[in-house]
Design a protein around this motif. Structure first.
Motif, mmCIF file in Angstrom:
data_model
loop_
_atom_site.group_PDB
_atom_site.id
_atom_site.type_symbol
_atom_site.label_atom_id
_atom_site.label_comp_id
_atom_site.label_asym_id
_atom_site.label_seq_id
_atom_site.Cartn_x
_atom_site.Cartn_y
_atom_site.Cartn_z
ATOM 1 N N VAL A 98 -0.345 -0.026 3.029
ATOM 2 C CA VAL A 98 -0.354 -0.718 4.422
ATOM 3 C C VAL A 98 1.109 -1.291 4.646
ATOM 4 O O VAL A 98 1.777 -2.056 3.888
ATOM 5 N N TYR A 106 -3.840 -4.026 10.500
ATOM 6 C CA TYR A 106 -4.545 -4.216 9.360
ATOM 7 C C TYR A 106 -5.676 -5.400 9.579
ATOM 8 O O TYR A 106 -6.940 -5.272 9.161
ATOM 9 N N PHE A 110 -9.132 -3.750 8.891
ATOM 10 C CA PHE A 110 -9.459 -3.675 7.354
ATOM 11 C C PHE A 110 -11.059 -3.258 7.103
ATOM 12 O O PHE A 110 -11.055 -2.631 5.879
#
Length: 258
Positions: A98, A106, A110
């Motif tokens: 990341v 993210y 995620f």
């Protein structure tokens, strides 16, 4: 429900709330909270839902899980946490990377398999095959001597209670985004984590435990910045500080003798 009464008492104390404080939030008399905690009365469904909202906990965990003995069951009590991972052609886990620019995305992606697969992946030797890892690129100079652009390799932790005070972690949070800090665990006292930078120019701050989406314990780092003797030294520890004070006292005593 013995577990319910025990959990209500524990959760209230963990937030430093009096019975009156909790009663005010529920819209009931203080004596009713006392009855809940003593097991003499059980909250109605509306009150149960309100208690779950106040303490950010699921009804199932509130009713059936011994929180004091076993700790919180998941990071996000409203849902079971499913960690999305990437694997290679041989079904071996890969380390998802990341980057700084990907950090904002993210937070939303995620848990999305397609998004996670779109991120770059790396492999590293000498890491335990029993853990799941992720790499995060840090920004800024708050964690010197690690410089901006350093990759922190973290292993996944499922429970907040596993955070050990003084160690460094990557935290994915609702309020602060993705941060790399030295963390001190005060969840049992006030439901919060204390985040400290290794660079003394940055002030420490607190975040609520329920704001944490993911925890990654720092295990290794990758950097293109080679150590330099002239660079800033590692942060001063409590032991270093104590020795400095003792040395200073000794110098003062010696000066007085002269």
């Amino acid at each position: 429900m013995k577990m319910l009464s025990k959990n209500i008492r524990f959760l209230r104390n963990s937030r430093n709330l009096t019975q009156t404080d909790l009663a005010d939030q529920l819209g009931v008399q203080r004596t009713m909270i006392s009855a809940y905690e003593d097991g003499r009365s059980e909250p109605k469904l509306l009150a149960l839902n309100r208690i779950s909202e106040i303490f950010s906990i699921s009804l199932d965990e509130l009713l059936h899980h011994d929180i004091q003995e076993l700790g919180r069951r998941v990071l996000q009590p409203s849902q079971t946490k499913v960690l999305t991972i990437a694997v290679d052609a041989h079904d071996n886990e890969q380390i998802t990377m990341v980057g700084q620019k990907a950090s904002a995305g993210y937070l939303n992606g995620f848990a999305d398999q397609e998004y996670m697969e779109s991120l770059p992946h790396i492999k590293l030797p000498n890491l335990s095959s029993h853990l799941t890892y992720r790499a995060f690129e840090i920004a800024g100079d708050s964690m010197l001597p690690l410089v901006s652009g350093t990759l922190i390799i973290g292993s996944y932790l499922e429970h907040l209670r596993d955070i050990k005070s003084g160690k460094t972690y990557i935290l994915v949070t609702i309020t602060e985004g993705v941060v790399y800090k030295r963390v001190f665990n005060y969840l049992e006292e006030n439901g919060k984590l204390f985040l400290v930078s290794d660079n003394e120019h940055y002030k420490p701050y607190e975040i609520k435990g329920e704001d944490v989406l993911e925890i990654w314990e720092a295990k290794a780092f990758i950097s293109t910045d080679f150590p330099n003797p002239k660079d800033k030294a590692a942060p001063v520890t409590n032991e270093d500080l104590s020795k400095m004070i003792l040395d200073l006292k000794a110098d003062i005593i010696q000066m007085k003798k002269k």
